[in-house]
Design a protein around this motif. Structure first.
Motif, mmCIF file in Angstrom:
data_model
loop_
_atom_site.group_PDB
_atom_site.id
_atom_site.type_symbol
_atom_site.label_atom_id
_atom_site.label_comp_id
_atom_site.label_asym_id
_atom_site.label_seq_id
_atom_site.Cartn_x
_atom_site.Cartn_y
_atom_site.Cartn_z
ATOM 1 N N ARG A 262 0.839 -1.206 0.000
ATOM 2 C CA ARG A 262 0.000 0.000 0.000
ATOM 3 C C ARG A 262 0.876 1.259 0.000
ATOM 4 N N GLU A 263 1.898 1.288 0.854
ATOM 5 C CA GLU A 263 2.802 2.447 0.929
ATOM 6 C C GLU A 263 3.511 2.695 -0.389
ATOM 7 N N ALA A 264 3.803 1.629 -1.121
ATOM 8 C CA ALA A 264 4.491 1.751 -2.400
ATOM 9 C C ALA A 264 3.528 2.031 -3.553
ATOM 10 N N GLY A 265 2.220 2.068 -3.260
ATOM 11 C CA GLY A 265 1.233 2.309 -4.304
ATOM 12 C C GLY A 265 1.036 1.113 -5.223
ATOM 13 N N LYS A 266 1.275 -0.074 -4.699
ATOM 14 C CA LYS A 266 1.166 -1.300 -5.495
ATOM 15 C C LYS A 266 0.028 -2.176 -4.993
ATOM 16 N N ASP A 267 -0.527 -2.965 -5.893
ATOM 17 C CA ASP A 267 -1.527 -3.954 -5.516
ATOM 18 C C ASP A 267 -0.818 -5.231 -5.098
ATOM 19 N N LEU A 268 -1.441 -5.951 -4.195
ATOM 20 C CA LEU A 268 -0.886 -7.215 -3.730
ATOM 21 C C LEU A 268 -1.872 -8.334 -4.047
ATOM 22 N N ARG A 269 -1.353 -9.416 -4.601
ATOM 23 C CA ARG A 269 -2.151 -10.607 -4.901
ATOM 24 C C ARG A 269 -1.340 -11.800 -4.401
ATOM 25 N N PRO A 270 -1.499 -12.157 -3.118
ATOM 26 C CA PRO A 270 -0.694 -13.237 -2.557
ATOM 27 C C PRO A 270 -1.060 -14.601 -3.128
ATOM 28 N N HIS A 271 -0.082 -15.480 -3.145
ATOM 29 C CA HIS A 271 -0.290 -16.855 -3.591
ATOM 30 C C HIS A 271 -0.657 -17.689 -2.369
ATOM 31 N N ILE A 272 -1.694 -18.484 -2.478
ATOM 32 C CA ILE A 272 -2.166 -19.236 -1.317
ATOM 33 C C ILE A 272 -1.359 -20.504 -1.053
ATOM 34 N N LYS A 273 -0.329 -20.757 -1.849
ATOM 35 C CA LYS A 273 0.431 -21.995 -1.666
ATOM 36 C C LYS A 273 1.083 -22.082 -0.293
ATOM 37 N N THR A 274 1.284 -20.952 0.348
ATOM 38 C CA THR A 274 1.928 -20.978 1.662
ATOM 39 C C THR A 274 0.983 -21.393 2.773
ATOM 40 N N HIS A 275 -0.316 -21.161 2.591
ATOM 41 C CA HIS A 275 -1.247 -21.520 3.664
ATOM 42 C C HIS A 275 -2.399 -22.416 3.219
ATOM 43 N N LYS A 276 -2.791 -22.387 1.953
ATOM 44 C CA LYS A 276 -3.886 -23.210 1.414
ATOM 45 C C LYS A 276 -5.110 -23.203 2.330
#
Length: 77
Positions: A6-20
């Motif tokens: 958010r601070e960098a003005g970017k969108d985040l789309r995390p990959h669920i492979k770490t928590h499923k």
């Protein structure tokens, strides 16, 4: 991570492979993620059934059957 994006003005789309985990995926979206990433159609299907709808599939949809399966899941979810 969401705060840094958010601070960098970017969108985040995390990959669920770490928590499923659909509950954690919902929390990520509620915290500001634009959606989530998965590798397989089966992972996307599970998240659609859990009420998520902005899902990027990063793996190849190698067959028309998988595309049809995904579309059925989306329309039923």
């Amino acid at each position: 991570m969401q705060a840094l994006a958010r601070e960098a003005g970017k969108d985040l789309r995390p990959h669920i492979k770490t928590h499923k985990c659909s509950m954690l995926a919902h929390k990520q979206v509620e915290s500001g993620a634009v959606g989530v990433c998965v590798t397989k159609v089966s992972e996307a299907e599970a998240l659609v059934k859990a009420g998520l709808d902005n899902i990027l599939i990063t793996g190849a949809l190698a067959t028309p059957r998988k595309v049809e399966r995904l579309m059925r899941s989306y329309h039923q979810g």
